[in-house]
Design a protein around this motif. Structure first.
Motif, PDB file in Angstrom:
ATOM      1  N   TYR A 176      60.877  20.643  44.413  1.00 44.71           N
ATOM      2  CA  TYR A 176      59.533  20.807  44.927  1.00 44.71           C
ATOM      3  C   TYR A 176      59.488  22.043  45.810  1.00 44.71           C
ATOM      4  O   TYR A 176      60.527  22.532  46.272  1.00 44.71           O
ATOM      5  CB  TYR A 176      59.112  19.603  45.766  1.00 44.71           C
ATOM      6  CG  TYR A 176      58.671  18.374  44.997  1.00 44.71           C
ATOM      7  CD1 TYR A 176      57.328  17.987  44.998  1.00 44.71           C
ATOM      8  CD2 TYR A 176      59.578  17.589  44.308  1.00 44.71           C
ATOM      9  CE1 TYR A 176      56.917  16.854  44.326  1.00 44.71           C
ATOM     10  CE2 TYR A 176      59.170  16.455  43.627  1.00 44.71           C
ATOM     11  CZ  TYR A 176      57.837  16.092  43.645  1.00 44.71           C
ATOM     12  OH  TYR A 176      57.423  14.960  42.980  1.00 44.71           O
ATOM     13  N   ARG A 181      61.662   8.028  48.673  1.00 42.97           N
ATOM     14  CA  ARG A 181      61.981   9.395  48.289  1.00 42.97           C
ATOM     15  C   ARG A 181      62.870  10.037  49.341  1.00 42.97           C
ATOM     16  O   ARG A 181      62.603   9.942  50.538  1.00 42.97           O
ATOM     17  CB  ARG A 181      60.688  10.191  48.112  1.00 42.97           C
ATOM     18  CG  ARG A 181      60.856  11.679  47.785  1.00 42.97           C
ATOM     19  CD  ARG A 181      61.539  11.925  46.449  1.00 42.97           C
ATOM     20  NE  ARG A 181      60.839  11.303  45.317  1.00 42.97           N
ATOM     21  CZ  ARG A 181      59.794  11.826  44.694  1.00 42.97           C
ATOM     22  NH1 ARG A 181      59.297  12.996  45.076  1.00 42.97           N
ATOM     23  NH2 ARG A 181      59.239  11.178  43.671  1.00 42.97           N
ATOM     24  N   TYR A 182      63.919  10.698  48.887  1.00 42.55           N
ATOM     25  CA  TYR A 182      64.829  11.414  49.770  1.00 42.55           C
ATOM     26  C   TYR A 182      64.627  12.912  49.614  1.00 42.55           C
ATOM     27  O   TYR A 182      64.381  13.411  48.513  1.00 42.55           O
ATOM     28  CB  TYR A 182      66.280  11.065  49.463  1.00 42.55           C
ATOM     29  CG  TYR A 182      66.632   9.615  49.711  1.00 42.55           C
ATOM     30  CD1 TYR A 182      66.988   9.172  50.987  1.00 42.55           C
ATOM     31  CD2 TYR A 182      66.611   8.687  48.680  1.00 42.55           C
ATOM     32  CE1 TYR A 182      67.299   7.840  51.219  1.00 42.55           C
ATOM     33  CE2 TYR A 182      66.923   7.352  48.907  1.00 42.55           C
ATOM     34  CZ  TYR A 182      67.265   6.938  50.173  1.00 42.55           C
ATOM     35  OH  TYR A 182      67.581   5.616  50.412  1.00 42.55           O
ATOM     36  N   TRP A 183      64.744  13.617  50.726  1.00 43.91           N
ATOM     37  CA  TRP A 183      64.596  15.069  50.750  1.00 43.91           C
ATOM     38  C   TRP A 183      65.744  15.703  51.512  1.00 43.91           C
ATOM     39  O   TRP A 183      66.297  15.105  52.430  1.00 43.91           O
ATOM     40  CB  TRP A 183      63.294  15.491  51.437  1.00 43.91           C
ATOM     41  CG  TRP A 183      62.062  14.900  50.851  1.00 43.91           C
ATOM     42  CD1 TRP A 183      61.384  13.811  51.305  1.00 43.91           C
ATOM     43  CD2 TRP A 183      61.355  15.368  49.699  1.00 43.91           C
ATOM     44  NE1 TRP A 183      60.291  13.567  50.511  1.00 43.91           N
ATOM     45  CE2 TRP A 183      60.246  14.506  49.519  1.00 43.91           C
ATOM     46  CE3 TRP A 183      61.542  16.427  48.819  1.00 43.91           C
ATOM     47  CZ2 TRP A 183      59.334  14.680  48.477  1.00 43.91           C
ATOM     48  CZ3 TRP A 183      60.636  16.595  47.782  1.00 43.91           C
ATOM     49  CH2 TRP A 183      59.550  15.733  47.621  1.00 43.91           C
ATOM     50  N   THR A 204      65.047  16.652  45.287  1.00 46.49           N
ATOM     51  CA  THR A 204      64.835  15.235  45.492  1.00 46.49           C
ATOM     52  C   THR A 204      65.324  14.443  44.289  1.00 46.49           C
ATOM     53  O   THR A 204      65.479  14.984  43.201  1.00 46.49           O
ATOM     54  CB  THR A 204      63.342  14.941  45.751  1.00 46.49           C
ATOM     55  OG1 THR A 204      63.181  13.587  46.181  1.00 46.49           O
ATOM     56  CG2 THR A 204      62.512  15.170  44.498  1.00 46.49           C
ATOM     57  N   LEU A 238      64.042  12.012  41.813  1.00 46.05           N
ATOM     58  CA  LEU A 238      62.660  11.790  41.415  1.00 46.05           C
ATOM     59  C   LEU A 238      62.258  10.326  41.336  1.00 46.05           C
ATOM     60  O   LEU A 238      61.099   9.996  41.582  1.00 46.05           O
ATOM     61  CB  LEU A 238      62.387  12.479  40.073  1.00 46.05           C
ATOM     62  CG  LEU A 238      62.314  13.999  40.108  1.00 46.05           C
ATOM     63  CD1 LEU A 238      62.179  14.559  38.702  1.00 46.05           C
ATOM     64  CD2 LEU A 238      61.155  14.470  40.967  1.00 46.05           C
ATOM     65  N   ARG A 239      63.151   9.443  40.993  1.00 44.00           N
ATOM     66  CA  ARG A 239      62.809   8.035  40.803  1.00 44.00           C
ATOM     67  C   ARG A 239      63.354   7.132  41.897  1.00 44.00           C
ATOM     68  O   ARG A 239      63.327   5.911  41.759  1.00 44.00           O
ATOM     69  CB  ARG A 239      63.280   7.561  39.431  1.00 44.00           C
ATOM     70  CG  ARG A 239      62.616   8.323  38.285  1.00 44.00           C
ATOM     71  CD  ARG A 239      63.004   7.774  36.929  1.00 44.00           C
ATOM     72  NE  ARG A 239      62.582   6.383  36.757  1.00 44.00           N
ATOM     73  CZ  ARG A 239      61.359   5.994  36.410  1.00 44.00           C
ATOM     74  NH1 ARG A 239      60.411   6.895  36.198  1.00 44.00           N
ATOM     75  NH2 ARG A 239      61.070   4.712  36.281  1.00 44.00           N
ATOM     76  N   ILE A 273      63.366   5.192  45.449  1.00 44.39           N
ATOM     77  CA  ILE A 273      62.451   4.599  46.412  1.00 44.39           C
ATOM     78  C   ILE A 273      63.269   4.108  47.598  1.00 44.39           C
ATOM     79  O   ILE A 273      64.110   3.220  47.447  1.00 44.39           O
ATOM     80  CB  ILE A 273      61.656   3.434  45.796  1.00 44.39           C
ATOM     81  CG1 ILE A 273      60.821   3.922  44.613  1.00 44.39           C
ATOM     82  CG2 ILE A 273      60.745   2.790  46.853  1.00 44.39           C
ATOM     83  CD1 ILE A 273      60.096   2.815  43.885  1.00 44.39           C
TER      84      ILE A 273
END
Length: 115
Positions: A37, A103-105, A96, A98-99, A101
């Motif tokens: 992103y 979301r990690y950054w 990240t 993408l799937r 839960i």
């Protein structure tokens, strides 16, 4: 504990190239879909490119033909090769899972395209 560490950003002239890297730990990397992103000042964070665990890729229209996402499962790393860079590519780039839960950054890496 999931950790994502982006690197490779910097200052580049229009038309130049950069390769971003994201090193992942704390997850079974090989089965995760990964993505890049970016977020520019005053804009929403947008998906630039994604790659599935099987290697299928997709790109935002704005970067198609210029950016390439890839992964090296042995190194637990996802890459974003950016060519023909434009000033509008200037942003903080994040990787990240993408799937996942939640979301990690990672911390992000700054890309600045300017003459």
């Amino acid at each position: 504990q999931v950790q994502l560490v982006e690197s490779g950003g910097g200052l580049v002239q229009p038309g130049g190239s950069l390769r971003l890297s994201c090193a992942a730990s704390g997850t079974i990397f090989s089965i995760m879909d990964m993505g890049w992103y970016r977020q520019a000042p005053g804009k929403q964070r947008e998906l630039v490119a994604g790659i599935t665990s099987g290697g299928s890729t997709n790109y935002a229209d704005s970067v198609k033909g210029r950016f390439t996402i890839s992964r090296d499962n042995a190194k637990r790393t996802v890459y974003l090769q950016m060519n023909s860079l434009k000033p509008e590519d200037t942003a903080v780039y994040y990787c990240t899972l993408l799937r996942a839960i939640p979301r990690y950054w990672g911390q992000g890496t700054q890309v600045t395209v300017s003459s």
